[in-house]
Structures are given as C-alpha cells and as structure tokens.
Design an enzyme around this catalytic site. Structure first.
Site, PDB file in Angstrom:
ATOM      1  CG  ASP A  37      44.343  33.769  35.612  1.00 13.37           C
ATOM      2  OD1 ASP A  37      45.131  32.975  36.145  1.00 13.37           O
ATOM      3  OD2 ASP A  37      43.425  33.411  34.852  1.00 13.37           O
ATOM      4  CG  HIS A  54      40.838  27.888  40.657  1.00 11.60           C
ATOM      5  ND1 HIS A  54      40.630  26.762  39.886  1.00 11.60           N
ATOM      6  CD2 HIS A  54      41.741  28.648  39.961  1.00 11.60           C
ATOM      7  CE1 HIS A  54      41.353  26.834  38.780  1.00 11.60           C
ATOM      8  NE2 HIS A  54      42.046  27.961  38.809  1.00 11.60           N
TER       9      HIS A  54
HETATM   10  C1  HEM Z   1      37.275  29.756  34.527  1.00 12.04           C
HETATM   11  C2  HEM Z   1      38.504  29.453  34.266  1.00 12.04           C
HETATM   12  C3  HEM Z   1      39.643  29.805  35.181  1.00 12.04           C
HETATM   13  C4  HEM Z   1      39.860  30.963  35.872  1.00 12.04           C
HETATM   14  C5  HEM Z   1      39.005  32.233  35.878  1.00 12.04           C
HETATM   15  C6  HEM Z   1      41.090  30.776  36.621  1.00 12.04           C
HETATM   16  C7  HEM Z   1      41.632  31.730  37.468  1.00 12.04           C
HETATM   17  C8  HEM Z   1      42.732  31.513  38.296  1.00 12.04           C
HETATM   18  C9  HEM Z   1      43.215  32.470  39.263  1.00 12.04           C
HETATM   19  C10 HEM Z   1      42.640  33.855  39.504  1.00 12.04           C
HETATM   20  C11 HEM Z   1      44.260  31.905  39.899  1.00 12.04           C
HETATM   21  C12 HEM Z   1      45.098  32.500  41.027  1.00 12.04           C
HETATM   22  C13 HEM Z   1      46.301  33.255  40.530  1.00 12.04           C
HETATM   23  C14 HEM Z   1      47.327  32.397  39.873  1.00 12.04           C
HETATM   24  O1  HEM Z   1      48.132  31.735  40.540  1.00 12.04           O
HETATM   25  O2  HEM Z   1      47.324  32.360  38.657  1.00 12.04           O
HETATM   26  C15 HEM Z   1      44.452  30.585  39.308  1.00 12.04           C
HETATM   27  C16 HEM Z   1      45.417  29.685  39.678  1.00 12.04           C
HETATM   28  C17 HEM Z   1      45.625  28.472  39.074  1.00 12.04           C
HETATM   29  N1  HEM Z   1      44.855  27.906  38.092  1.00 12.04           N
HETATM   30 FE1  HEM Z   1      43.192  28.697  37.280  1.00 12.04          FE
HETATM   31  N2  HEM Z   1      41.583  29.529  36.380  1.00 12.04           N
HETATM   32  C18 HEM Z   1      40.729  28.900  35.499  1.00 12.04           C
HETATM   33  C19 HEM Z   1      40.851  27.614  35.009  1.00 12.04           C
HETATM   34  C20 HEM Z   1      41.893  26.785  35.270  1.00 12.04           C
HETATM   35  C21 HEM Z   1      42.076  25.483  34.678  1.00 12.04           C
HETATM   36  C22 HEM Z   1      41.133  24.839  33.661  1.00 12.04           C
HETATM   37  C23 HEM Z   1      43.253  24.972  35.181  1.00 12.04           C
HETATM   38  C24 HEM Z   1      43.954  23.670  34.908  1.00 12.04           C
HETATM   39  C25 HEM Z   1      43.709  22.860  33.897  1.00 12.04           C
HETATM   40  C26 HEM Z   1      43.780  25.964  36.097  1.00 12.04           C
HETATM   41  C27 HEM Z   1      44.949  25.819  36.817  1.00 12.04           C
HETATM   42  C28 HEM Z   1      45.420  26.708  37.746  1.00 12.04           C
HETATM   43  C29 HEM Z   1      46.621  26.496  38.539  1.00 12.04           C
HETATM   44  C30 HEM Z   1      47.566  25.304  38.438  1.00 12.04           C
HETATM   45  C31 HEM Z   1      46.749  27.601  39.381  1.00 12.04           C
HETATM   46  C32 HEM Z   1      47.842  27.855  40.409  1.00 12.04           C
HETATM   47  C33 HEM Z   1      47.531  27.177  41.716  1.00 12.04           C
HETATM   48  C34 HEM Z   1      48.632  27.449  42.732  1.00 12.04           C
HETATM   49  O3  HEM Z   1      49.667  26.792  42.619  1.00 12.04           O
HETATM   50  O4  HEM Z   1      48.423  28.330  43.570  1.00 12.04           O
HETATM   51  N3  HEM Z   1      42.943  27.037  36.123  1.00 12.04           N
HETATM   52  N4  HEM Z   1      43.489  30.380  38.346  1.00 12.04           N
END
Ligand code: HEM
Length: 315
Positions: A156, A230
């Site tokens: 993440d 996601h």
């Molecule tokens: C259960 C809760 C969440 C989990 C387990 C989670 C996990 C992840 C993972 C594994 C990634 C891919 C690696 C990375 O680029 O960081 C990711 C990307 C991302 N997450 Fe989450 N996330 C969660 C909640 C959220 C929430 C609530 C938001 C926004 C309010 C969010 C916004 C983003 C964004 C903007 C990306 C990057 C997308 C990209 O440009 O590729 N995430 N998240």
C-alpha cells in the site's frame, strides 16, 4: 507555491511522512467543562515541543506526530477565528450497496515511530494533559506488515505523490487559503475486512480487486484491470492526488482485521471525490470492488494546522 516559507513560519506538521513502522491513531470527543479550553490550549502550545523532545531523545526512531481538529470543535474552541474553507463535519456517502459512515470526532492524533513504546509515551502524555475534558472515541494501533502491505496482503502507498514538491502541493494547503497555509485536511476512516470472503478468492481474483500484482506490486495492464478495481476507481489522475499513510491493524482473538485509512490533502474535495467514486461509483454503480470485502466503521474529517498556527491557538 511551496507552503514552507524561508523562515519556517508555516512549517507543516508531519502530513507528508510515510506510514512508518508503528502508528497510533487516537480520536477524542471534547467534554463541555470549564477546564476544556485551557487543556486543549495547553496541548496546542506544547505539541511542537513534545514532538521535538521525542525526536531529540530518539534521533534514529523517525518519530513524528500530527494533531487536528474536527469542525464542531474548531467552532466551539476558537469562535473568534475564521474556519478553514472545507472544514465541515463529514457528510455520510450512501451508495446503493456501500456506505461511508460519518462518525464524531473533535481531536485527532496520529503518532508514528519505529517503536510502539515511543508512540505510547506521547499518547500517555497527551491523555494526562486532556484528563477530565475528553472522552475516548477510538484508539487504533497500526503496525507495518511485511514489506509495507495491508492486512489483505497488498503493498500500500505505491502511487502516493513521490517528489517532494508534489507531496507538498497535494498534501499541504498553499496559496488557496493563505490564512491556513501549511495546514492540511486529514480524513480518517477505519475499515474492517471480511477476511474469510477475501481469503476465499484466488490470488488472481484478489489482484483484480486491487489492480496490482500481489507478490511484486506491479500494476495490472489496462486490458487486465477491471473498471471496478480499487486503483481504477480511486485514481483521479496525476493532478488530483492525496498523501495516504494507511496502516494495518488486527485483534486476532476478536477476529478483527482492518485498515486504518488516513489521507492528508491540501483540499478535502479531492479525498471526497475519491470516496464518492468508491462508494457511489463513476459512472454510478461502478463501485469499488474492495468494498465488497471492507466496511468502514468510522469516517471523520479533521483540520491539521501548521505548527505556527497550532502555537497561536495555544496562546
Ligand atoms: C480498506 C481500505 C483501503 C485499502 C486496503 C487500500 C489499499 C490500496 C492499495 C493496496 C493500493 C495500491 C497501491 C498504491 O498505489 O498505494 C491503493 C491505491 C490507492 N488508494 Fe487505497 N485503500 C483503501 C482505501 C482507500 C480510500 C478510502 C481512498 C480514498 C479516499 C483510497 C485511495 C487510493 C488511491 C488514490 C490509490 C492510488 C490509485 C492509483 O493512482 O493507482 N484508498 N489502495
């Protein structure tokens, strides 16, 4: 413009730091007592020094701490002051299948360091200072899992803004709100995962939920990535980013496995749009597949003042 002025007057709190080894997230509600304002002012006046002291005492422990205020607390504590433009109580986002709940919170602390004991030292000092004027809402202890993975096994934070200038632009308020330069909007959202359902998926199916490979964190190609992955749903493009510092947490005897989501942004509208895309879908109905395995149990917006403003609030 970089919100850091040369004399450091708008020095931001640690809203651009990485997630760290250990993190403690604390949310309090304020009680209406004659001692409340003074106790909060004491924390404001001393917060920078408390953090500095920990950093001086343990220079190799990457200690940092952030504090912020909910909208109602800001108005109640500092009625004579202007309010940050986007600081309102978080409004629930209700989609057809998933809801981003709104839960109360007045004071927020996010403490990060390499050793849990040091997190607890500051948490204890703050609890002492606030004794009698607060009631607890939540305390969550996050830990680094393997090579920076969520408890569901995916790395993440990879697509966080990386270059310093970009991190500041996306995470720290600049010219848009000169009175609040150096501040940040923090959105805290505690999720619980349905691990049984998650673990019933094959690795290939899980990779389609996140949009990246599980083992080596490589992004799926456009052809492989479903529209409801996601990282497809939450991605608003290169000009609309936030700084995320999520941490896994767990309580095995209770069967609780979760992600504490924390996103720092120069404008809350970016975070809110991401949430709307996840919970309602864009187009409507294309909701985030991750939510089929993840349920938020809290959701609170806080304003994190610059160190300079925090000091002023303590006067
Ligand atoms: C259960 C809760 C969440 C989990 C387990 C989670 C996990 C992840 C993972 C594994 C990634 C891919 C690696 C990375 O680029 O960081 C990711 C990307 C991302 N997450 Fe989450 N996330 C969660 C909640 C959220 C929430 C609530 C938001 C926004 C309010 C969010 C916004 C983003 C964004 C903007 C990306 C990057 C997308 C990209 O440009 O590729 N995430 N998240």
């Amino acid at each position: 413009m970089n919100p850091l002025s040369p004399n450091g007057e708008c020095f931001p709190q640690a809203v651009t730091a990485g997630p760290g080894e250990h993190a403690v997230f604390i949310v309090y509600r304020l009680k209406k007592t004659p001692a409340t304002l003074d106790a909060v002012k004491d924390v404001c006046a001393n917060f920078a020094a408390l953090v500095r002291s920990m950093q001086n005492r343990f220079p190799d422990q990457e200690f940092s701490a952030v504090t912020g205020f909910g909208a109602e607390a800001w108005s109640a504590l500092f009625p004579e002051r202007p309010k940050p433009a986007e600081l309102v109580p978080f409004r629930e986002i209700k989609g057809a299948a998933h809801t981003a709940v709104a839960t109360p919170g007045d004071l927020f602390f996010h403490i990060r360091t390499r050793k849990m004991g040091l997190c607890m030292e500051l948490a204890g000092i703050l609890a002492d200072k606030l004794k009698g004027v607060v009631e607890p809402v939540d305390e969550t202890h996050g830990f680094r899992f393997h090579d920076g993975r969520d408890i569901i096994g995916f790395v993440d934070g990879t697509e966080n803004p990386a270059v310093d200038d970009h991190v500041y632009r996306f995470a720290v308020i600049g010219d848009a709100e000169p009175e609040f330069r150096g501040g940040s909007y923090a959105f805290a959202q505690k999720y619980l995962h349905d691990m049984e359902a998650w673990n019933a998926l094959s690795v290939e199916e899980q990779e389609k939920v996140i949009g990246r490979r599980k083992f080596n964190d490589v992004e799926l190609s456009d052809e492989e990535k479903p529209a409801n992955a996601h990282n497809a749903v939450a991605n608003l493009g290169d000009e609309l980013k936030i700084m995320r510092a999520n941490m896994p947490f767990a309580n095995t005897v209770k069967g609780e496995y979760g992600t504490y989501f924390i996103g720092y942004a120069s404008t809350f509208s970016t975070t809110r749009t991401m949430l709307e895309h996840m919970f309602v879908g864009e187009p409507a109905g294309n909701t985030d597949r991750l939510l089929d395995f993840s349920t938020p149990v809290t959701g609170t917006l806080f304003f994190v003042p610059s160190f300079a403003l925090l000091g002023e609030l303590g006067e």
